[in-house]
Design an enzyme around this catalytic site. Structure first.
Site, PDB file in Angstrom:
ATOM      1  N   CYS A 260      -3.950  -1.786   9.573  1.00 47.97           N
ATOM      2  CA  CYS A 260      -2.736  -1.674   8.745  1.00 47.97           C
ATOM      3  C   CYS A 260      -1.492  -2.048   9.539  1.00 47.97           C
ATOM      4  O   CYS A 260      -0.536  -2.556   8.985  1.00 47.97           O
ATOM      5  CB  CYS A 260      -2.617  -0.280   8.139  1.00 47.97           C
ATOM      6  SG  CYS A 260      -2.551   1.010   9.391  1.00 47.97           S
TER       7      CYS A 260
ATOM      8  N   GLU B 244      -0.387  -8.377   2.308  1.00 47.58           N
ATOM      9  CA  GLU B 244      -1.228  -7.964   3.432  1.00 47.58           C
ATOM     10  C   GLU B 244      -2.586  -8.640   3.281  1.00 47.58           C
ATOM     11  O   GLU B 244      -3.315  -8.380   2.319  1.00 47.58           O
ATOM     12  CB  GLU B 244      -1.395  -6.448   3.405  1.00 47.58           C
ATOM     13  CG  GLU B 244      -2.229  -5.939   4.553  1.00 47.58           C
ATOM     14  CD  GLU B 244      -2.447  -4.435   4.493  1.00 47.58           C
ATOM     15  OE1 GLU B 244      -2.720  -3.910   3.404  1.00 47.58           O
ATOM     16  OE2 GLU B 244      -2.365  -3.797   5.553  1.00 47.58           O
TER      17      GLU B 244
ATOM     18  N   LYS C 175     -14.153  12.231   2.228  1.00 45.49           N
ATOM     19  CA  LYS C 175     -14.938  11.125   1.651  1.00 45.49           C
ATOM     20  C   LYS C 175     -14.614   9.855   2.429  1.00 45.49           C
ATOM     21  O   LYS C 175     -13.552   9.256   2.257  1.00 45.49           O
ATOM     22  CB  LYS C 175     -14.633  10.885   0.173  1.00 45.49           C
ATOM     23  CG  LYS C 175     -15.696   9.953  -0.435  1.00 45.49           C
ATOM     24  CD  LYS C 175     -15.253   9.160  -1.630  1.00 45.49           C
ATOM     25  CE  LYS C 175     -14.479   7.924  -1.323  1.00 45.49           C
ATOM     26  NZ  LYS C 175     -15.243   6.848  -0.627  1.00 45.49           N
TER      27      LYS C 175
ATOM     28  N   GLU D 146      -1.022   6.930   3.477  1.00 47.43           N
ATOM     29  CA  GLU D 146      -0.756   5.937   4.522  1.00 47.43           C
ATOM     30  C   GLU D 146      -1.356   4.635   4.027  1.00 47.43           C
ATOM     31  O   GLU D 146      -2.577   4.501   3.926  1.00 47.43           O
ATOM     32  CB  GLU D 146      -1.384   6.394   5.852  1.00 47.43           C
ATOM     33  CG  GLU D 146      -0.706   5.757   7.057  1.00 47.43           C
ATOM     34  CD  GLU D 146      -1.437   4.536   7.582  1.00 47.43           C
ATOM     35  OE1 GLU D 146      -1.159   3.416   7.066  1.00 47.43           O
ATOM     36  OE2 GLU D 146      -2.268   4.677   8.494  1.00 47.43           O
TER      37      GLU D 146
HETATM   38  P1  ADP Z   1      -9.782  -1.049   0.622  1.00 51.05           P
HETATM   39  O1  ADP Z   1      -9.319  -2.084  -0.361  1.00 51.05           O
HETATM   40  O2  ADP Z   1      -9.228  -1.207   1.962  1.00 51.05           O
HETATM   41  O3  ADP Z   1     -11.245  -0.748   0.550  1.00 51.05           O
HETATM   42  P2  ADP Z   1      -9.215   1.272  -0.905  1.00 51.05           P
HETATM   43  O4  ADP Z   1      -7.880   1.864  -1.088  1.00 51.05           O
HETATM   44  O5  ADP Z   1      -9.894   0.715  -2.100  1.00 51.05           O
HETATM   45  O6  ADP Z   1      -9.022   0.241   0.241  1.00 51.05           O
HETATM   46  O7  ADP Z   1     -10.216   2.293  -0.243  1.00 51.05           O
HETATM   47  C1  ADP Z   1      -9.853   3.257   0.716  1.00 51.05           C
HETATM   48  C2  ADP Z   1     -10.611   4.535   0.423  1.00 51.05           C
HETATM   49  O8  ADP Z   1     -10.230   4.992  -0.868  1.00 51.05           O
HETATM   50  C3  ADP Z   1     -12.136   4.385   0.374  1.00 51.05           C
HETATM   51  O9  ADP Z   1     -12.742   5.561   0.871  1.00 51.05           O
HETATM   52  C4  ADP Z   1     -12.398   4.243  -1.112  1.00 51.05           C
HETATM   53  O10 ADP Z   1     -13.706   4.607  -1.508  1.00 51.05           O
HETATM   54  C5  ADP Z   1     -11.369   5.218  -1.665  1.00 51.05           C
HETATM   55  N1  ADP Z   1     -11.025   4.998  -3.072  1.00 51.05           N
HETATM   56  C6  ADP Z   1     -10.885   3.821  -3.720  1.00 51.05           C
HETATM   57  N2  ADP Z   1     -10.571   4.043  -5.023  1.00 51.05           N
HETATM   58  C7  ADP Z   1     -10.504   5.393  -5.196  1.00 51.05           C
HETATM   59  C8  ADP Z   1     -10.246   6.259  -6.317  1.00 51.05           C
HETATM   60  N3  ADP Z   1      -9.993   5.780  -7.528  1.00 51.05           N
HETATM   61  N4  ADP Z   1     -10.269   7.588  -6.107  1.00 51.05           N
HETATM   62  C9  ADP Z   1     -10.519   8.100  -4.893  1.00 51.05           C
HETATM   63  N5  ADP Z   1     -10.794   7.347  -3.815  1.00 51.05           N
HETATM   64  C10 ADP Z   1     -10.784   6.010  -3.943  1.00 51.05           C
END
Ligand code: ADP
Length: 494
Positions: A300, A397, A191, A266
């Site tokens: 990162c 960050e 995803k 990560e």
């Molecule tokens: P950022 O703030 O850099 O967007 P996130 O950690 O929110 O970082 O997002 C990184 C990835 O994790 C994206 O693909 C996002 O859709 C996914 N993501 C965010 N929340 C969830 C969740 N609750 N379950 C699974 N995937 C998630």
């Protein structure tokens, strides 16, 4: 459905985007009946295309496809055959490097020249490096103290891996997760971030073209809260591999815990980049500048906190400013661009929030600080000199083109302040004194320490975080091990 696409986009990329509907499962485009999901060009704010989000039914289909492909096609494929297929996929990525770069430049706002020169070769390297592993994954014979027993172990794949990737290195991160997972014999449901989907969808299509069986690589699309959540909670998933924020990492770690599976995380970093006065200052400052503003600081391992021995402070700030003024801000697809926009309006607001908080603090803006007029999400490269260690601009960050520069006076102080962070991803140190360099590097709570260099990365060298920067390592043998389980076989030879 596509909307406004820039003229510079090639016909091939345009046609690929136009045919997308949603997920890619079992070698086919799957639309499903989820809600609308639009992807935006961050340099203009215009909609690029609207797909259908993968809902629970689509996610279920993707996991079922990966589970079938695992059991029937991939797990037991001869190692040399798996090796050949991964090399073939690497060949195809090389052949389509420009097209793949276009997607990340368009959706992520990344300068296309850099994507093609940095991200694509790194991705190819992942597939080539891990292609070498299937023929070398071995167990061991165990010298148990039991009479008449022959005991050995096998290293076996886990099953279906859920790979969740962020928007800052969409293609590269997909490769970093897929190459070792596939080499180990697992199948994958990927995803990508909802902001940057096309390069991952194209990768899945190329995997089919390379000859990987349908279902070995599937892609679902949607937000984290919807599609991502469905995927990581799916009972058919045997491993989560994630790169993203520490907030989401914590959540996925807890979901994995409930399901008694492993999650490799990560996460972010606030990485100290330390320059001692005895270093090659022009070279150190040039590296500091490049790695602070590379990809608008949305990296990162960005060297976003520069600590400089006091006597060299002005020189370093001068080089930073010179570098920042030479940057050409523009759309990712423009070949002149050397710094793109931030990824989204929401992210730009978050970064500006840090600058507003810093305005109340003890640092001063050396240059930059303003957002550019217009609809794109551009922020000037910015340096803040002298903020206190406990200010959010130093402790958190920012993930934008904002670097903090702080003076220090002693070796011990540099170590203590570098470690005084909840993160522990990377660090850099510059000095001509080899002993000092080793002592410093060995004192840091960071997964990677660069000495007289910064931001080097190779598929063979483990990379990952300590403390709140996560667990597990990408790259190298460690990057493979996390996709393997151990089976112990006892045999009576009496
Ligand atoms: P950022 O703030 O850099 O967007 P996130 O950690 O929110 O970082 O997002 C990184 C990835 O994790 C994206 O693909 C996002 O859709 C996914 N993501 C965010 N929340 C969830 C969740 N609750 N379950 C699974 N995937 C998630």
């Amino acid at each position: 459905m596509t909307s406004e696409l820039p003229d510079t986009l090639t016909e091939t990329a345009r046609a690929f985007i136009a045919k997308q509907r949603g997920a890619y499962i079992d070698g086919e485009i799957v639309e499903g009946s989820g809600g609308e999901l639009s992807t935006i060009d961050p340099s203009t704010g215009a909609v690029i295309a609207t797909l259908r989000e993968s809902d629970a039914a689509v996610v279920d289909r993707a996991v079922a496809s990966a589970a079938r492909a695992y059991a029937e096609e991939w797990r037991d494929l001869l190692p040399a055959k798996r090796e050949a297929l991964l090399h073939r996929l690497a060949d195809l990525i090389e052949e389509h490097a420009h097209e793949l770069s276009e997607y990340d430049a368009l959706e992520g706002g990344k300068p296309i020249a850099y994507v093609e020169a940095v991200d694509l070769p790194l991705a190819v390297e992942q597939f080539r490096y891990y292609a070498g592993w299937p023929t070398k994954i071995t167990g061991s014979v165990v010298p148990v103290s039991t009479p008449g027993a022959h005991v050995y172990t096998q290293k076996v794949p886990l099953g279906v891996v859920a790979a969740i990737t962020p928007w800052n290195f969409p293609f590269c991160q997909a490769a970093i997760k897929l190459a070792p997972a596939l080499a180990a014999g697992n199948t994958v449901v990927l995803k990508p971030s909802e902001l940057t989907m096309f390069s991952s969808l194209r990768l899945a299509e190329l995997a089919i073209e390379a000859g990987l069986p349908a279902g070995v690589v599937n892609v679902v699309v949607g937000t984290g809260a919807t599609t991502g959540n469905e995927l990581v909670r799916h009972p058919g998933v045997r491993k989560i591999t994630f790169t993203g924020s520490d907030r989401t990492g914590r959540l996925l770690g807890s979901i994995a815990g409930e399901n008694l599976i492993d999650a490799s995380l990560e996460l972010g970093g606030k990485n100290p980049h330390v320059i001692f006065a005895d270093a090659d200052i022009p070279k150190a400052a040039a590296y500091a500048a490049t790695t602070a503003f590379f990809y608008s600081g949305q990296v990162c391992f960005s060297g976003s906190r520069i600590l400089v021995e006091r006597s060299a402070l002005d020189e370093v700030v001068g080089v930073l400013e010179e570098h920042a003024r030479a940057l050409v801000l523009g759309a990712g697809l423009s070949t002149d661009t050397t710094m793109g926009p931030l990824s989204s309006a929401q992210h730009l607001e978050k970064v500006e929030g840090y600058l507003q908080a810093a305005a109340e603090g003890s640092g001063s803006i050396a240059f930059g600080g303003k957002r550019l007029p217009g609809a794109g999400y551009f922020l000037e490269p910015t340096a803040l000199v002298g903020p206190a260690d406990d200010e959010s601009v130093v402790a958190e960050e920012i993930f934008g083109p904002v670097v903090v520069v702080q003076p220090f006076d002693t070796f011990e102080e540099a170590i203590e302040r570098s470690n005084d962070t909840r993160f522990g991803l990377t660090a850099g140190v510059w000095t001509r004194d080899a002993g000092k360099a080793h002592r410093f590097a060995q004192s840091l709570d960071a997964g990677t320490v660069w000495v007289n260099t910064y931001a080097d990365y190779n598929a063979a060298a483990p990379f990952g975080g300590m403390k709140d920067s996560g667990n597990g390592r990408d790259c190298g043998p460690e990057g493979l091990e996390k996709y393997l389980d151990t089976r112990t076989i006892w045999m009576s030879i009496d």
